[in-house]
Design a protein around this motif. Structure first.
Motif, short mmCIF file in Angstrom:
data_model
loop_
_atom_site.label_atom_id
_atom_site.label_comp_id
_atom_site.label_asym_id
_atom_site.label_seq_id
_atom_site.Cartn_x
_atom_site.Cartn_y
_atom_site.Cartn_z
N PHE A 42 30.10 35.85 33.07
CA PHE A 42 29.80 36.39 34.40
C PHE A 42 30.88 36.03 35.41
O PHE A 42 31.15 36.80 36.33
N LEU A 43 31.52 34.86 35.25
CA LEU A 43 32.64 34.53 36.13
C LEU A 43 33.82 35.46 35.90
O LEU A 43 34.49 35.88 36.83
N LEU A 44 34.08 35.79 34.64
CA LEU A 44 35.16 36.73 34.33
C LEU A 44 34.83 38.14 34.80
O LEU A 44 35.73 38.91 35.14
N ALA A 45 33.56 38.46 34.82
CA ALA A 45 33.16 39.80 35.28
C ALA A 45 33.44 39.97 36.76
O ALA A 45 33.67 41.10 37.22
N HIS A 46 33.46 38.88 37.50
CA HIS A 46 33.78 38.98 38.92
C HIS A 46 35.25 39.28 39.17
O HIS A 46 35.64 39.61 40.27
N GLN A 47 36.08 39.15 38.13
CA GLN A 47 37.49 39.48 38.26
C GLN A 47 37.75 40.97 38.07
O GLN A 47 38.88 41.42 38.27
N LEU A 48 36.73 41.71 37.70
CA LEU A 48 36.89 43.16 37.58
C LEU A 48 37.08 43.77 38.96
O LEU A 48 36.75 43.14 39.97
N PRO A 49 37.60 44.98 39.04
CA PRO A 49 37.82 45.61 40.35
C PRO A 49 36.52 45.69 41.17
O PRO A 49 35.43 45.84 40.62
N ASP A 50 36.69 45.61 42.50
CA ASP A 50 35.53 45.59 43.38
C ASP A 50 34.90 46.96 43.57
O ASP A 50 33.68 47.08 43.69
N ASN A 51 35.71 47.99 43.64
CA ASN A 51 35.12 49.31 43.86
C ASN A 51 35.27 50.18 42.61
O ASN A 51 36.13 49.96 41.78
N ILE A 52 34.44 51.16 42.52
CA ILE A 52 34.39 52.00 41.33
C ILE A 52 35.61 52.91 41.23
O ILE A 52 35.99 53.32 40.13
N PRO A 57 38.07 53.49 33.36
CA PRO A 57 37.46 53.26 32.05
C PRO A 57 38.35 53.71 30.90
O PRO A 57 38.13 53.33 29.76
N ARG A 58 39.37 54.53 31.16
CA ARG A 58 40.24 54.98 30.08
C ARG A 58 41.22 53.90 29.66
O ARG A 58 41.79 53.95 28.59
N ASN A 59 41.43 52.90 30.50
CA ASN A 59 42.34 51.82 30.18
C ASN A 59 41.56 50.69 29.51
O ASN A 59 41.37 49.63 30.08
N ALA A 60 41.11 50.94 28.30
CA ALA A 60 40.26 49.97 27.59
C ALA A 60 41.07 48.86 26.94
O ALA A 60 40.51 47.96 26.35
N ASN A 61 42.38 48.90 27.01
CA ASN A 61 43.20 47.90 26.36
C ASN A 61 43.66 46.81 27.32
O ASN A 61 44.49 45.99 26.97
N SER A 62 43.16 46.79 28.52
CA SER A 62 43.59 45.76 29.47
C SER A 62 43.10 44.39 29.03
O SER A 62 42.13 44.26 28.30
N SER A 63 43.78 43.37 29.51
CA SER A 63 43.44 42.01 29.08
C SER A 63 42.07 41.57 29.60
O SER A 63 41.38 40.81 28.93
N ALA A 64 41.68 42.03 30.77
CA ALA A 64 40.36 41.65 31.30
C ALA A 64 39.25 42.21 30.43
O ALA A 64 38.27 41.52 30.13
N HIS A 65 39.41 43.45 30.00
CA HIS A 65 38.39 44.05 29.13
C HIS A 65 38.35 43.33 27.79
O HIS A 65 37.27 43.09 27.23
N LEU A 66 39.52 43.01 27.26
CA LEU A 66 39.58 42.35 25.97
C LEU A 66 38.95 40.96 26.03
O LEU A 66 38.21 40.56 25.13
N ARG A 67 39.21 40.22 27.12
CA ARG A 67 38.59 38.89 27.26
C ARG A 67 37.07 39.00 27.34
O ARG A 67 36.35 38.22 26.72
N LEU A 68 36.58 39.97 28.10
CA LEU A 68 35.13 40.15 28.20
C LEU A 68 34.52 40.54 26.85
O LEU A 68 33.46 40.05 26.49
#
Length: 149
Positions: A42-52, A57-68
């Protein structure tokens, strides 16, 4: 000649102290580690972008997504192993069942909590049609955490 009858205990428990339930103890320890992983998730989820709008969603290879994804999968595996060990600890003979009950309840609550968040995230975007299930999952999770803030 009178015979005295000694009363036998009604339970099948052997006299003396009960043995510790090591299997359930390991299950409880694993569930506590998984709970820490959930907090980090949940702490890592707060690092996701603030606005929609900035969430892609097409950039599924980003490091934040991979860590989650890695953290979520490892948490789910830990909880599954913890749940299995705790349930096995419930059925061991001549063992205390207190730790096994605590481990089972903790593992089930966390396991249902993680999958409840994932199911709620996917249900937030029922109209979106994507080619990849991973993209849909990331889009739903991102939408859920953005709207949660």
């Amino acid at each position: 000649m009178s015979e005295t009858v000694q009363s036998q205990p009604l339970s099948d428990d052997p006299p003396g102290p009960r043995l510790s339930n090591t299997v359930a103890l390991i299950g409880v320890i694993l569930s506590m580690i998984a709970a820490l992983f959930c907090a980090v998730l949940f702490l890592l989820a707060h690092q996701l972008p603030d606005n929609i709008d900035s969430f892609d969603p097409r950039n599924a290879n980003s490091s934040a997504h991979l860590r989650l994804l890695i953290l979520g999968c490892s948490t789910a595996v830990l909880l599954l192993v913890s749940l299995i060990l705790s349930v096995v600890g419930l059925f061991l003979p001549d063992r205390s069942r207190k730790l096994a009950v605590v481990g089972t309840i903790t593992s089930l609550a966390l396991f249902l909590g993680i999958f409840g968040v994932l199911i709620a995230a996917v249900l937030l975007n029922p109209d979106e049609k994507t080619n990849s299930g991973t993209q849909s999952l990331f889009s739903g999770v991102g939408t859920f955490f953005v709207e949660l803030r």
